[in-house]
Every structure is written in structure tokens, then in C-alpha cells.
Design a protein around this motif. Structure first.
Motif, PDB file in Angstrom:
ATOM      1  N   LEU A 275      38.793  49.541  32.079  1.00  0.00           N
ATOM      2  CA  LEU A 275      38.295  50.223  33.298  1.00  0.00           C
ATOM      3  C   LEU A 275      39.220  51.204  33.769  1.00  0.00           C
ATOM      4  O   LEU A 275      40.393  51.189  33.794  1.00  0.00           O
ATOM      5  CB  LEU A 275      38.425  49.197  34.350  1.00  0.00           C
ATOM      6  N   VAL A 276      38.471  52.336  34.035  1.00  0.00           N
ATOM      7  CA  VAL A 276      39.122  53.715  34.345  1.00  0.00           C
ATOM      8  C   VAL A 276      38.323  54.415  35.493  1.00  0.00           C
ATOM      9  O   VAL A 276      37.073  54.411  35.801  1.00  0.00           O
ATOM     10  CB  VAL A 276      39.060  54.825  33.149  1.00  0.00           C
ATOM     11  N   ASP A 277      39.275  54.540  36.595  1.00  0.00           N
ATOM     12  CA  ASP A 277      38.735  55.290  37.831  1.00  0.00           C
ATOM     13  C   ASP A 277      37.585  54.629  38.426  1.00  0.00           C
ATOM     14  O   ASP A 277      36.768  54.793  38.990  1.00  0.00           O
ATOM     15  CB  ASP A 277      38.342  56.552  37.576  1.00  0.00           C
ATOM     16  N   SER A 278      37.987  53.093  38.546  1.00  0.00           N
ATOM     17  CA  SER A 278      36.931  52.173  38.937  1.00  0.00           C
ATOM     18  C   SER A 278      36.974  51.395  40.004  1.00  0.00           C
ATOM     19  O   SER A 278      38.606  51.116  40.369  1.00  0.00           O
ATOM     20  CB  SER A 278      36.189  51.458  37.870  1.00  0.00           C
ATOM     21  N   LEU A 279      36.152  50.422  40.684  1.00  0.00           N
ATOM     22  CA  LEU A 279      36.570  49.714  41.881  1.00  0.00           C
ATOM     23  C   LEU A 279      35.860  48.456  41.755  1.00  0.00           C
ATOM     24  O   LEU A 279      34.541  48.336  41.452  1.00  0.00           O
ATOM     25  CB  LEU A 279      36.186  50.425  43.130  1.00  0.00           C
ATOM     26  N   ILE A 280      36.587  47.203  41.615  1.00  0.00           N
ATOM     27  CA  ILE A 280      35.955  46.079  42.104  1.00  0.00           C
ATOM     28  C   ILE A 280      36.201  45.364  43.070  1.00  0.00           C
ATOM     29  O   ILE A 280      37.580  45.001  43.291  1.00  0.00           O
ATOM     30  CB  ILE A 280      36.471  45.006  40.833  1.00  0.00           C
ATOM     31  N   THR A 281      35.342  45.167  44.185  1.00  0.00           N
ATOM     32  CA  THR A 281      35.805  44.616  45.320  1.00  0.00           C
ATOM     33  C   THR A 281      34.364  43.841  45.831  1.00  0.00           C
ATOM     34  O   THR A 281      33.135  43.955  45.595  1.00  0.00           O
ATOM     35  CB  THR A 281      36.018  45.889  46.094  1.00  0.00           C
ATOM     36  N   HIS A 282      34.751  43.139  46.966  1.00  0.00           N
ATOM     37  CA  HIS A 282      33.761  42.064  47.560  1.00  0.00           C
ATOM     38  C   HIS A 282      32.925  41.426  46.753  1.00  0.00           C
ATOM     39  O   HIS A 282      31.768  41.065  47.108  1.00  0.00           O
ATOM     40  CB  HIS A 282      33.138  43.223  48.517  1.00  0.00           C
ATOM     41  N   ASN A 283      33.293  40.888  45.571  1.00  0.00           N
ATOM     42  CA  ASN A 283      32.706  40.167  44.706  1.00  0.00           C
ATOM     43  C   ASN A 283      33.169  38.724  45.169  1.00  0.00           C
ATOM     44  O   ASN A 283      34.394  38.362  45.694  1.00  0.00           O
ATOM     45  CB  ASN A 283      33.123  40.126  43.473  1.00  0.00           C
ATOM     46  N   THR A 284      32.447  37.450  44.688  1.00  0.00           N
ATOM     47  CA  THR A 284      32.694  36.044  45.153  1.00  0.00           C
ATOM     48  C   THR A 284      32.450  35.257  44.022  1.00  0.00           C
ATOM     49  O   THR A 284      31.463  35.155  43.072  1.00  0.00           O
ATOM     50  CB  THR A 284      31.715  35.619  46.378  1.00  0.00           C
ATOM     51  N   ALA A 285      33.327  34.484  43.701  1.00  0.00           N
ATOM     52  CA  ALA A 285      33.051  33.369  42.683  1.00  0.00           C
ATOM     53  C   ALA A 285      33.461  32.140  43.440  1.00  0.00           C
ATOM     54  O   ALA A 285      34.069  31.824  44.520  1.00  0.00           O
ATOM     55  CB  ALA A 285      34.476  33.338  41.719  1.00  0.00           C
ATOM     56  N   ILE A 286      32.758  30.785  43.193  1.00  0.00           N
ATOM     57  CA  ILE A 286      32.804  29.598  43.564  1.00  0.00           C
ATOM     58  C   ILE A 286      34.198  28.896  43.540  1.00  0.00           C
ATOM     59  O   ILE A 286      34.683  28.407  44.262  1.00  0.00           O
ATOM     60  CB  ILE A 286      31.701  28.908  43.193  1.00  0.00           C
ATOM     61  N   THR A 287      34.599  29.058  42.258  1.00  0.00           N
ATOM     62  CA  THR A 287      35.681  28.498  41.835  1.00  0.00           C
ATOM     63  C   THR A 287      37.032  29.557  41.560  1.00  0.00           C
ATOM     64  O   THR A 287      37.933  29.213  42.349  1.00  0.00           O
ATOM     65  CB  THR A 287      35.713  27.658  40.411  1.00  0.00           C
ATOM     66  N   ALA A 288      36.804  30.402  40.465  1.00  0.00           N
ATOM     67  CA  ALA A 288      38.007  31.452  40.241  1.00  0.00           C
ATOM     68  C   ALA A 288      37.306  32.594  39.774  1.00  0.00           C
ATOM     69  O   ALA A 288      36.481  32.676  39.373  1.00  0.00           O
ATOM     70  CB  ALA A 288      39.130  30.720  39.462  1.00  0.00           C
ATOM     71  N   GLY A 289      38.376  33.706  39.960  1.00  0.00           N
ATOM     72  CA  GLY A 289      38.209  34.927  39.268  1.00  0.00           C
ATOM     73  C   GLY A 289      37.112  35.653  40.055  1.00  0.00           C
ATOM     74  O   GLY A 289      36.081  36.080  39.591  1.00  0.00           O
ATOM     75  N   THR A 305      42.531  52.127  38.740  1.00  0.00           N
ATOM     76  CA  THR A 305      41.442  51.072  39.050  1.00  0.00           C
ATOM     77  C   THR A 305      41.761  50.188  40.169  1.00  0.00           C
ATOM     78  O   THR A 305      42.984  49.370  40.018  1.00  0.00           O
ATOM     79  CB  THR A 305      40.725  50.477  37.982  1.00  0.00           C
ATOM     80  N   LYS A 306      41.091  49.793  41.113  1.00  0.00           N
ATOM     81  CA  LYS A 306      41.684  48.856  42.087  1.00  0.00           C
ATOM     82  C   LYS A 306      40.462  47.652  42.013  1.00  0.00           C
ATOM     83  O   LYS A 306      39.562  47.721  41.903  1.00  0.00           O
ATOM     84  CB  LYS A 306      41.041  49.305  43.710  1.00  0.00           C
ATOM     85  N   VAL A 307      41.329  46.448  42.184  1.00  0.00           N
ATOM     86  CA  VAL A 307      40.718  45.131  42.013  1.00  0.00           C
ATOM     87  C   VAL A 307      41.018  44.610  43.294  1.00  0.00           C
ATOM     88  O   VAL A 307      42.067  43.902  43.303  1.00  0.00           O
ATOM     89  CB  VAL A 307      41.033  44.296  40.882  1.00  0.00           C
ATOM     90  N   ILE A 308      40.317  44.607  44.532  1.00  0.00           N
ATOM     91  CA  ILE A 308      40.622  44.174  45.778  1.00  0.00           C
ATOM     92  C   ILE A 308      39.474  43.353  46.396  1.00  0.00           C
ATOM     93  O   ILE A 308      38.346  43.577  46.243  1.00  0.00           O
ATOM     94  CB  ILE A 308      41.329  45.465  46.394  1.00  0.00           C
ATOM     95  N   ASP A 309      40.196  42.737  47.533  1.00  0.00           N
ATOM     96  CA  ASP A 309      39.222  41.920  48.477  1.00  0.00           C
ATOM     97  C   ASP A 309      38.126  41.402  47.975  1.00  0.00           C
ATOM     98  O   ASP A 309      36.932  41.285  48.359  1.00  0.00           O
ATOM     99  CB  ASP A 309      38.666  43.020  49.588  1.00  0.00           C
ATOM    100  N   ASN A 310      38.344  40.564  46.776  1.00  0.00           N
ATOM    101  CA  ASN A 310      37.425  39.498  46.168  1.00  0.00           C
ATOM    102  C   ASN A 310      37.849  38.112  46.726  1.00  0.00           C
ATOM    103  O   ASN A 310      38.975  37.789  46.834  1.00  0.00           O
ATOM    104  CB  ASN A 310      37.483  39.698  44.637  1.00  0.00           C
ATOM    105  N   GLU A 311      36.761  37.231  46.674  1.00  0.00           N
ATOM    106  CA  GLU A 311      37.129  35.933  47.085  1.00  0.00           C
ATOM    107  C   GLU A 311      36.723  34.624  45.856  1.00  0.00           C
ATOM    108  O   GLU A 311      35.864  35.137  45.072  1.00  0.00           O
ATOM    109  CB  GLU A 311      36.130  35.506  47.995  1.00  0.00           C
ATOM    110  N   PRO A 312      37.533  33.745  45.672  1.00  0.00           N
ATOM    111  CA  PRO A 312      38.780  33.463  46.537  1.00  0.00           C
ATOM    112  C   PRO A 312      40.081  34.111  45.844  1.00  0.00           C
ATOM    113  O   PRO A 312      41.073  33.953  46.501  1.00  0.00           O
ATOM    114  CB  PRO A 312      39.056  31.902  46.078  1.00  0.00           C
TER     115      PRO A 312
END
Length: 351
Positions: A275-289, A305-312
Motif C-alpha cells: 500500500l503506497v500513499d493510501s488510507l484505510i479508515t473508518h472500517n469495522t470488524a465484528i471481531t478483529a482487524g 499510508t495511514k491505517v487509522i480510526d478503524n474499529e475495534p
């Protein structure tokens, strides 16, 4: 009505009373420009058959809906693509009739065939098999300014590519459903998929994995793509597995939902995601990841790349993705510039 623009050789010969013997050899097999009138399904079928035989460019009536009520063959609404066929839609739609009694996909590209679709919507395909909108079997499908939407299949609700080449440019794959895996797209069997400046939006894998994209033993490269609002059991946005290669550049995974791997599920040895110059955010998993679920020896590399503000959490298992941290601290990866990320509203169908 169907209008065909042919080489001028025949007209000139007949108009001047010349013998057919002076005609150049092979003129009758030259590629044709074929115009198909609004909702003229027999004309469209005939045009595809001609283009399969000779190569050709098919032009549809502007902003018209072409409705397929019965299949051309047991699984496909239109003839299989065996030659080099281009269809320019002019903003039109080819769809399966919602009231059709038989199940069929819209397009099927077989080995040796190349289909190019421009400014067209493909919708309503419904098949208890692969590829509701289109199936590519060792052929090539090029989609330019096209929408693949509201199709249904067992696997690959919108598109299924097995061993072929799938190229999407400024194209939306939207609101497709798979009763198995790959709600939007399946890339399988050493197939290659490239996607630029488009979206995988609100697709669903209802009882399996890969809501937006399921990449199985294939190579998938996405650049400036919005992967948003997709759902699945594993890999709400994208699932990458079985030794596949996934490359994301300037791409956003947002608002996707899964049991594990809300944004991305990366599974298995020799399975790589870069992942280059990308964003993973505000995604939701019921258990993990919530952002990324990286399992069984998979490798994920983050660059700017930012991986931020995902749940849990952002990444699972803890420490499996270098540079990704969970909610107690923010990511140490330098954020991409605003120009490198797609805006939230960059998910509209192509005009």
C-alpha cells in the motif's frame, strides 16, 4: 434500425458499372462500424456476431436502455465474445429484464476474445454461477467510463476474471451481490486486474468473503480507487489470499464492514499486499482487524499510508503489519498529502 458503414469499394464499383473482378480481394471481410438502434436486441446480437468474425466497433443509441428478456445461449444474455469487439454506449444501459424468467449474465469473454466497453452501464445480470455482469475466461475485458451495477451471481457478483486480463478505467463497480464470495469482483486463476480512477462501492458477499474484491491466485493493482461501503464475512473491502499479489496506490478503503478484516483481509504464505500513499479508515470488524487482518504468514507493506480510526482495532494480529498501531497510539507512518487521497464524494458513477 441498424446502420452499417462499410468500405466504399463495393458502392463505387456498382455505381460505375464496373466488373466485380476489379474489387480488391478480401474487401467483404473488412471491419465495420455498426450502429444499433435503441433497444434493437436482434440488431445488437447480429452486430456482436459480425464483430466477432471481422473485428468491429459497435455504437449504441445515446442514453437508451437495451433490455434483454431471454438469453442468447444458456448462460449469457449476448453472444460470447470470441473476437475483438468494441461497444461504445454513449451513456446507454444494457440490462437483463427484471421480469425475465431465465437466469443469465450479460457478457462472456472467452479465450482469445477481447471486449472493450465505453460509456456504458451493465446491470441486472442474475446467474447461479460466476460473473453476474461479465465472466472473463482467459480473455480480455476493458472497461472505460463504465458502470457495472446491481448484478447478482454465486461468485463475482459484478465481474469474474479467471486467467484473463481485466482493465478498469474511470469505472464504478457498484451494488453488486454474490451469494458466495466476491461481491463486486473476483480475480482468479492467475488473472490480472488493473483499476484506475474508479470505485468499488456498496458490494456484498452475503455468506462468504471479499465484499468489494476477492483476489485469489491473481495480481490486482488499484490506483486512485475508492473502496467504500462493501460488506463480507472476511475482507469487507478486499480479501487477498492464496499467494496473490495486491498493489494499492493513492487508494482509500473506508466504511467497509466484515467479521474480520473490515478494510483488508490478507491471508496465507506468499500473499503480499503493498500500500503506497493510501488510507484505510473508518472500517469495522465484528471481531478483529478493523483496518487490516493479516493472517497465516501474509505480508503487508505500508509506505506513506495511514491505517487509522478503524474499529475495534487498526491491524490484527497485533504487530503483524509493520508501522500499523492500534487505538492507544496513532500510526507512525507519514500521512499522504490531500491530493493523493480520494475525496469522500469521489464515488459517483461515471457520467
Amino acid at each position: 434500425m441498424r446502420f452499417i458503414s462499410r468500405s466504399g469499394a463495393m458502392t463505387a464499383a456498382v455505381g460505375t458499372g464496373l466488373s466485380l473482378a476489379v474489387l480488391p480481394t478480401g474487401s467483404a471481410s473488412a471491419a465495420e462500424d455498426i450502429h444499433v438502434g435503441c433497444n434493437d436486441i436482434p440488431g445488437l446480437v447480429d452486430a456482436i456476431n459480425q464483430a466477432n468474425a471481422n473485428g468491429g466497433r459497435i455504437t449504441l443509441a445515446p442514453r437508451c436502455t437495451y433490455t434483454l428478456t431471454t438469453p442468447d445461449n444458456p448462460d449469457d444474455g449476448l453472444p460470447e465474445i470470441t473476437g475483438d469487439v468494441t461497444i461504445s454506449g454513449n451513456g446507454s444501459t444494457i440490462r437483463r429484464d427484471p421480469n425475465a424468467t431465465e437466469s443469465f449474465r450479460i457478457f462472456h469473454v472467452v479465450s482469445g476474445g477481447t471486449l472493450t466497453l465505453k460509456s456504458l452501464t451493465v446491470s441486472g445480470g442474475d446467474i447461479n454461477n460466476m460473473g453476474g455482469g461479465a465472466l472473463i475466461e482467459q480473455g480480455t475485458l476493458n472497461l472505460n467510463d463504465t458502470a457495472i451495477k446491481d448484478n447478482l451471481a454465486t461468485t463475482g457478483g459484478g465481474l469474474y476474471n479467471t486467467g484473463g486480463q481485466l482493465n478498469l478505467d474511470r469505472t464504478a463497480v457498484e451494488r453488486n451481490t454474490a451469494n458466495g464470495f466476491g461481491g463486486g469482483v473476483v480475480n482468479d486463476g492467475n488473472g490480472t486486474m488493473t483499476m484506475k480512477h474508479g470505485s468499488l462501492l456498496k458490494n456484498r458477499a452475503t455468506v462468504n468473503n471479499g465484499g468489494g474484491l476477492e483476489n485469489i491466485l491473481g495480481t490486482a493493482s488499484l490506483e486512485s480507487v475508492s473502496v467504500r461501503g462493501n460488506t463480507a464475512l472476511n475482507g469487507g473491502g478486499i480479501r487477498n489470499l492464496n499467494g496473490s499479489t495486491l498493489n494499492l496506490k493513492s487508494t482509500t478503503l473506508k466504511d467497509n464492514i466484515a467479521v474480520r478484516g473490515g478494510g483488508l483481509s490478507n491471508l496465507g504464505p506468499n500473499t503480499t499486499a503493498t500500500l503506497v500513499d493510501s488510507l484505510i479508515t473508518h472500517n469495522t470488524a465484528i471481531t478483529a482487524g478493523g483496518g487490516i487482518d493479516n493472517q497465516a504468514g501474509g505480508q503487508v507493506t505500508l509506505t506513506n499510508t495511514k491505517v487509522i480510526d478503524n474499529e475495534p482495532d487498526n491491524c490484527a494480529p497485533e504487530g503483524s503489519v509493520p508501522g500499523c498501531t492500534n487505538p492507544t497510539t496513532s500510526s507512525t507512518i507519514d500521512p499522504p498529502s490531500s491530493q493523493q487521497l480520494l475525496p469522500d464524494d469521489d464515488i459517483k458513477d461515471p457520467e
